[in-house]
Design an enzyme around this catalytic site. Structure first.
Site, short mmCIF file in Angstrom:
data_model
loop_
_atom_site.label_atom_id
_atom_site.label_comp_id
_atom_site.label_asym_id
_atom_site.label_seq_id
_atom_site.Cartn_x
_atom_site.Cartn_y
_atom_site.Cartn_z
N ASN A 231 -49.59 63.55 26.76
CA ASN A 231 -50.84 62.85 26.50
C ASN A 231 -52.05 63.70 26.89
OD1 ASN A 231 -49.88 60.39 25.37
ND2 ASN A 231 -49.23 59.72 27.40
N SER B 82 -44.70 57.56 27.44
CA SER B 82 -44.07 56.73 26.41
C SER B 82 -42.72 57.23 25.94
CB SER B 82 -45.01 56.59 25.21
OG SER B 82 -45.37 57.86 24.70
N HIS C 299 -43.46 59.41 18.30
CA HIS C 299 -42.37 58.88 19.11
C HIS C 299 -41.07 58.80 18.30
CE1 HIS C 299 -46.13 57.22 20.82
NE2 HIS C 299 -45.53 57.50 21.97
N ASP D 84 -45.48 56.70 13.41
CA ASP D 84 -46.62 57.39 14.03
C ASP D 84 -46.40 58.89 14.15
OD1 ASP D 84 -44.89 57.71 16.19
OD2 ASP D 84 -45.98 56.36 17.52
N GLY E 252 -48.77 55.97 27.63
CA GLY E 252 -50.17 56.35 27.76
C GLY E 252 -50.50 57.15 28.98
#
Length: 238
Positions: free
Chosen positions: A130, A62, A214, A211, A99
């Site tokens: 991730n 991402s 990011h 979040d 992801g």
């Protein structure tokens, strides 16, 4: 290790969002793949117009795909613009999929490379974040990233690794196994190593999306400002 842990203190809080991140990874995967295709189409057009332009592939998850920002605000798009401003003719292909774990990246690597119109001059790799957020065994992450580097080496493609680091609250044992992966592989495969991709950004809330995982558009630009000179040097050592 102590200074690194202090520097990433707020990064640890991101682990509280694991379930939400997993949901984003699944539910928004298709959307982010579509987003990633838009700069790729633009890059194809640019490459056709500039036959001698260097081809860079941003292969990752991402943070490369541009999660939460517009296509033109993504890292590959902004990097291409920054390289142009530095007088480096380069097309930066967005090959990020939100992801993706290192294993998912490995599975699609050959397909991605085979779909290009020519061999890239440089492939930037940003995978493993991730894996870390999901607590995947660093041994597996190392094996997958090694296989990715092996394939790029086999194809004669220069490699740049943009490092990820373990959040402090995963514990020292995990960090001691995860954090050295990128430097070890950079040495083994003569790859360019860019230290922690989110350095100086993840700890600044004004540069991050809500979040806290990011970067927002300002954060992307802050990252690009530091990465662009490294990429430019790799593409044009003279």
């Amino acid at each position: 290790m102590t200074s690194l842990s202090n520097k990433l203190a707020s990064y640890a809080g991101a682990l509280l969002l694991l379930q939400g991140l997993a949901a984003c990874s699944g539910e928004n995967n298709a959307a982010n793949q579509t987003v990633a295709e838009i700069p790729a189409a633009q890059s194809n057009a640019a490459a056709a117009e500039t036959a001698d332009a260097r081809l860079v592939v941003a292969f990752g998850a991402s943070l490369y795909a541009g999660y939460g920002v517009l296509p033109q605000e993504s890292f590959p798009a902004r990097l291409e613009k920054a390289l142009t401003a530095r007088g480096v003719a380069a097309t930066v292909r967005n090959a990020g999929v939100s992801g993706d774990t290192s294993s998912a990246g490995l599975r699609r690597l050959a397909f991605t490379l085979d779909g290009l119109d020519r061999r890239p001059d440089l492939v930037m790799v940003n995978l493993g974040g991730n894996d870390m957020l999901r607590g995947i065994d660093p041994k597996e992450t190392r094996a997958n990233l090694t296989a990715i580097c092996e394939e790029l080496k086999r194809r004669g493609i220069a490699i740049q690794l943009t490092e990820m680091v373990a959040a402090p609250n995963l514990g020292r044992e995990y960090a001691d196994r995860f954090n050295p992966i990128y430097a070890d592989l950079a040495k083994r495969y003569n790859a360019i190593l860019y230290p922690f991709f989110l350095d100086g950004v993840v700890t600044d809330q004004q540069l991050m999306l809500p979040d806290r995982i990011h970067p927002n558009p300002r954060g992307v630009d802050a990252i690009v400002a530091k990465v662009a000179p490294v990429v430019a040097g790799a593409l044009d050592p003279g």
